[in-house]
Scaffold this motif. Structure first.
Motif, PDB file in Angstrom:
ATOM      1  N   GLU A 204      36.998  11.875  27.931  1.00  0.00           N
ATOM      2  CA  GLU A 204      38.125  10.959  27.693  1.00  0.00           C
ATOM      3  C   GLU A 204      38.539  10.907  26.171  1.00  0.00           C
ATOM      4  N   GLY A 205      37.484  10.888  25.481  1.00  0.00           N
ATOM      5  CA  GLY A 205      37.699  10.821  24.094  1.00  0.00           C
ATOM      6  C   GLY A 205      37.995  12.194  23.288  1.00  0.00           C
ATOM      7  N   LEU A 206      37.999  13.327  24.180  1.00  0.00           N
ATOM      8  CA  LEU A 206      38.202  14.581  23.446  1.00  0.00           C
ATOM      9  C   LEU A 206      39.633  14.867  22.740  1.00  0.00           C
ATOM     10  N   SER A 207      40.713  14.166  23.173  1.00  0.00           N
ATOM     11  CA  SER A 207      41.846  14.197  22.467  1.00  0.00           C
ATOM     12  C   SER A 207      41.729  13.468  21.195  1.00  0.00           C
ATOM     13  N   VAL A 208      40.901  12.546  21.043  1.00  0.00           N
ATOM     14  CA  VAL A 208      40.846  11.727  19.510  1.00  0.00           C
ATOM     15  C   VAL A 208      39.993  12.605  18.641  1.00  0.00           C
ATOM     16  N   VAL A 209      39.062  13.575  19.088  1.00  0.00           N
ATOM     17  CA  VAL A 209      38.399  14.426  18.340  1.00  0.00           C
ATOM     18  C   VAL A 209      39.422  15.482  17.767  1.00  0.00           C
ATOM     19  N   GLN A 210      40.175  16.053  18.761  1.00  0.00           N
ATOM     20  CA  GLN A 210      41.122  16.879  18.254  1.00  0.00           C
ATOM     21  C   GLN A 210      42.208  16.572  17.527  1.00  0.00           C
ATOM     22  N   LEU A 218      35.747  23.635  20.619  1.00  0.00           N
ATOM     23  CA  LEU A 218      35.236  23.248  21.897  1.00  0.00           C
ATOM     24  C   LEU A 218      34.554  24.349  22.688  1.00  0.00           C
ATOM     25  N   LEU A 219      33.008  23.936  23.150  1.00  0.00           N
ATOM     26  CA  LEU A 219      32.367  24.806  23.994  1.00  0.00           C
ATOM     27  C   LEU A 219      31.963  24.234  25.350  1.00  0.00           C
ATOM     28  N   THR A 220      32.313  24.913  26.283  1.00  0.00           N
ATOM     29  CA  THR A 220      32.116  24.713  27.673  1.00  0.00           C
ATOM     30  C   THR A 220      31.830  25.687  28.610  1.00  0.00           C
ATOM     31  N   HIS A 221      31.653  25.453  29.685  1.00  0.00           N
ATOM     32  CA  HIS A 221      31.655  26.353  30.811  1.00  0.00           C
ATOM     33  C   HIS A 221      32.994  26.577  31.400  1.00  0.00           C
ATOM     34  N   GLU A 222      33.515  27.747  32.080  1.00  0.00           N
ATOM     35  CA  GLU A 222      34.721  28.079  32.302  1.00  0.00           C
ATOM     36  C   GLU A 222      35.249  27.177  33.442  1.00  0.00           C
ATOM     37  N   ASN A 223      34.278  26.734  34.469  1.00  0.00           N
ATOM     38  CA  ASN A 223      34.617  25.953  35.614  1.00  0.00           C
ATOM     39  C   ASN A 223      34.833  24.474  35.195  1.00  0.00           C
ATOM     40  N   THR A 224      34.217  23.829  34.048  1.00  0.00           N
ATOM     41  CA  THR A 224      34.572  22.868  33.448  1.00  0.00           C
ATOM     42  C   THR A 224      36.082  22.964  32.921  1.00  0.00           C
ATOM     43  N   MET A 225      36.193  23.740  32.198  1.00  0.00           N
ATOM     44  CA  MET A 225      37.526  23.889  31.402  1.00  0.00           C
ATOM     45  C   MET A 225      38.638  23.892  32.441  1.00  0.00           C
ATOM     46  N   LYS A 230      45.196  19.200  29.966  1.00  0.00           N
ATOM     47  CA  LYS A 230      45.893  19.575  28.553  1.00  0.00           C
ATOM     48  C   LYS A 230      46.019  18.144  27.896  1.00  0.00           C
ATOM     49  N   GLY A 231      45.965  17.073  28.295  1.00  0.00           N
ATOM     50  CA  GLY A 231      46.147  15.747  27.482  1.00  0.00           C
ATOM     51  C   GLY A 231      44.810  15.577  26.825  1.00  0.00           C
ATOM     52  N   ASN A 232      43.812  16.060  27.333  1.00  0.00           N
ATOM     53  CA  ASN A 232      42.415  15.939  26.748  1.00  0.00           C
ATOM     54  C   ASN A 232      42.158  16.761  25.637  1.00  0.00           C
ATOM     55  N   TRP A 233      42.523  18.378  25.940  1.00  0.00           N
ATOM     56  CA  TRP A 233      42.169  19.265  24.838  1.00  0.00           C
ATOM     57  C   TRP A 233      43.313  20.211  24.917  1.00  0.00           C
ATOM     58  N   SER A 234      44.067  20.302  23.887  1.00  0.00           N
ATOM     59  CA  SER A 234      45.539  21.305  24.382  1.00  0.00           C
ATOM     60  C   SER A 234      45.405  22.670  23.670  1.00  0.00           C
ATOM     61  N   THR A 235      44.266  22.963  23.074  1.00  0.00           N
ATOM     62  CA  THR A 235      44.211  24.424  22.576  1.00  0.00           C
ATOM     63  C   THR A 235      43.056  24.969  23.206  1.00  0.00           C
ATOM     64  N   GLY A 236      42.741  26.435  22.830  1.00  0.00           N
ATOM     65  CA  GLY A 236      41.899  27.243  23.327  1.00  0.00           C
ATOM     66  C   GLY A 236      40.263  26.486  23.171  1.00  0.00           C
ATOM     67  N   TYR A 237      39.443  27.296  23.733  1.00  0.00           N
ATOM     68  CA  TYR A 237      37.925  26.901  23.878  1.00  0.00           C
ATOM     69  C   TYR A 237      37.216  28.062  23.611  1.00  0.00           C
ATOM     70  N   THR A 238      35.776  28.016  23.593  1.00  0.00           N
ATOM     71  CA  THR A 238      35.002  29.125  23.613  1.00  0.00           C
ATOM     72  C   THR A 238      33.884  28.770  24.893  1.00  0.00           C
ATOM     73  N   ALA A 239      34.122  29.899  25.828  1.00  0.00           N
ATOM     74  CA  ALA A 239      33.088  29.739  26.995  1.00  0.00           C
ATOM     75  C   ALA A 239      31.983  29.723  26.802  1.00  0.00           C
TER      76      ALA A 239
END
Length: 299
Positions: A204-210, A218-225, A230-239
């Motif tokens: 829930e705080g990802l948007s604040v970090v961004q 951002l690093l996470t598993h593709e199933n998580t992403m 989009k309201g939490n993290w609006s750009t790309g990530y690294t799987a």
């Protein structure tokens, strides 16, 4: 005073006698006792936190021998054991770290903040923050990892990702987003963020970090992403899938694929101290559910 601790109902002489007798010491061998530090435990669970009072003295005379379970150790020796933990080897506990070693070995990422945190092992800080987690719990641990000294000293060139700081599971609710923003703004700009899974109390705080650091990775598993809005993290990530090595200054971590709670759940092994960061894969108090809507299972 606010935050003070009333020791009037504590039988200090009896407590000292009990501890000293376990070491084969007597109070006559000790000099004057003085207060070293009062530590208020962060809010990790539904139970009340533990207040710890550390007191210190000097030995006027040493016993001929200590019990087999005890040994003398210098600060330098404690620092070495804290910084380079071997599997099955001797571990230095959090009281020694907080009481005697911390100020010389590491820095507090929440200094000047109203947030109460715990750093142990060195370089790993747990910051319990109010979240939408299941009751009776009220907080989710934000994990902050920083270099304890200098920059990456490793000669390896095969790190999957490198940074000067790492945030794990910024899942606090909107009531403490200001405190989260202050913490993020205090960290180095070369920031990595890892979320162990997609549940709201972990993202829930990802948007604040961004917002505070648009260049954070951002690093996470593709199933998580797939389940993070989009309201939490609006750009790309690294799987990440497990097995990747990450360098944070002088700290080395290895990503661990840990499905069960969800099918994309990840953990991290802190290689320097052989400490495992497990998210909701297992908990020390209470229970974690298997989210069958997100592939959770026991297989």
């Amino acid at each position: 005073a606010e935050g003070s601790l009333d020791l009037s109902r504590l039988d200090v002489p009896a407590a000292l006698h009990q501890i000293l007798s376990q070491l084969g010491l007597t109070n006559a061998m000790c000099g004057e006792w003085r207060l070293l530090k009062h530590i208020v435990e962060a809010e990790f669970g539904p139970d009340a936190g533990v207040n710890t009072v550390l007191i210190i003295t000097s030995l006027e005379s040493k016993p001929e021998a200590l019990p087999d379970s005890c040994k003398w150790m210098s600060k330098e020796g404690a620092r070495e054991l804290l910084s380079d933990v071997k599997p099955g080897g001797t571990r230095i506990g959090p009281y020694v770290h907080v009481g005697f070693v911390k100020s010389e070995l590491s820095s507090d990422c929440t200094a000047g903040s109203t947030l109460v945190s715990q750093e142990y092992p060195p370089g790993i800080t747990l910051v319990p923050m109010k979240s939408s987690t299941l009751r009776p719990f009220r907080t989710t641990n934000l994990v902050v990892i920083q270099a304890t000294s200098g920059t990456c000293a490793s000669k390896r060139s095969d790190y999957f990702a490198c940074g000067d700081a790492l945030l794990i599971d910024p899942g606090c609710c909107s009531q403490v987003h200001t405190e989260l923003a202050d913490l993020v703004n205090s960290l180095p700009k070369k920031l990595l963020v890892l979320v162990t899974h997609h549940h709201n109390d972990h993202v829930e705080g990802l948007s604040v970090v961004q917002r505070c650091n648009p260049d954070a990775v951002l690093l996470t598993h593709e199933n998580t992403m797939k389940r993070i809005g989009k309201g939490n993290w609006s750009t790309g990530y690294t799987a990440v899938t497990g097995g990747e090595s990450i360098c944070i200054g002088d700290q080395e971590l290895q990503v661990v694929f840990a499905p069960g709670h969800t099918d994309g759940h990840m953990g991290l092994l802190h290689v320097n101290t052989n400490a495992l960061i497990v998210g909701d894969h297992c908990v020390g108090h209470g229970s974690a559910i298997l989210d069958n809507r997100a592939g959770g299972n026991m297989k």
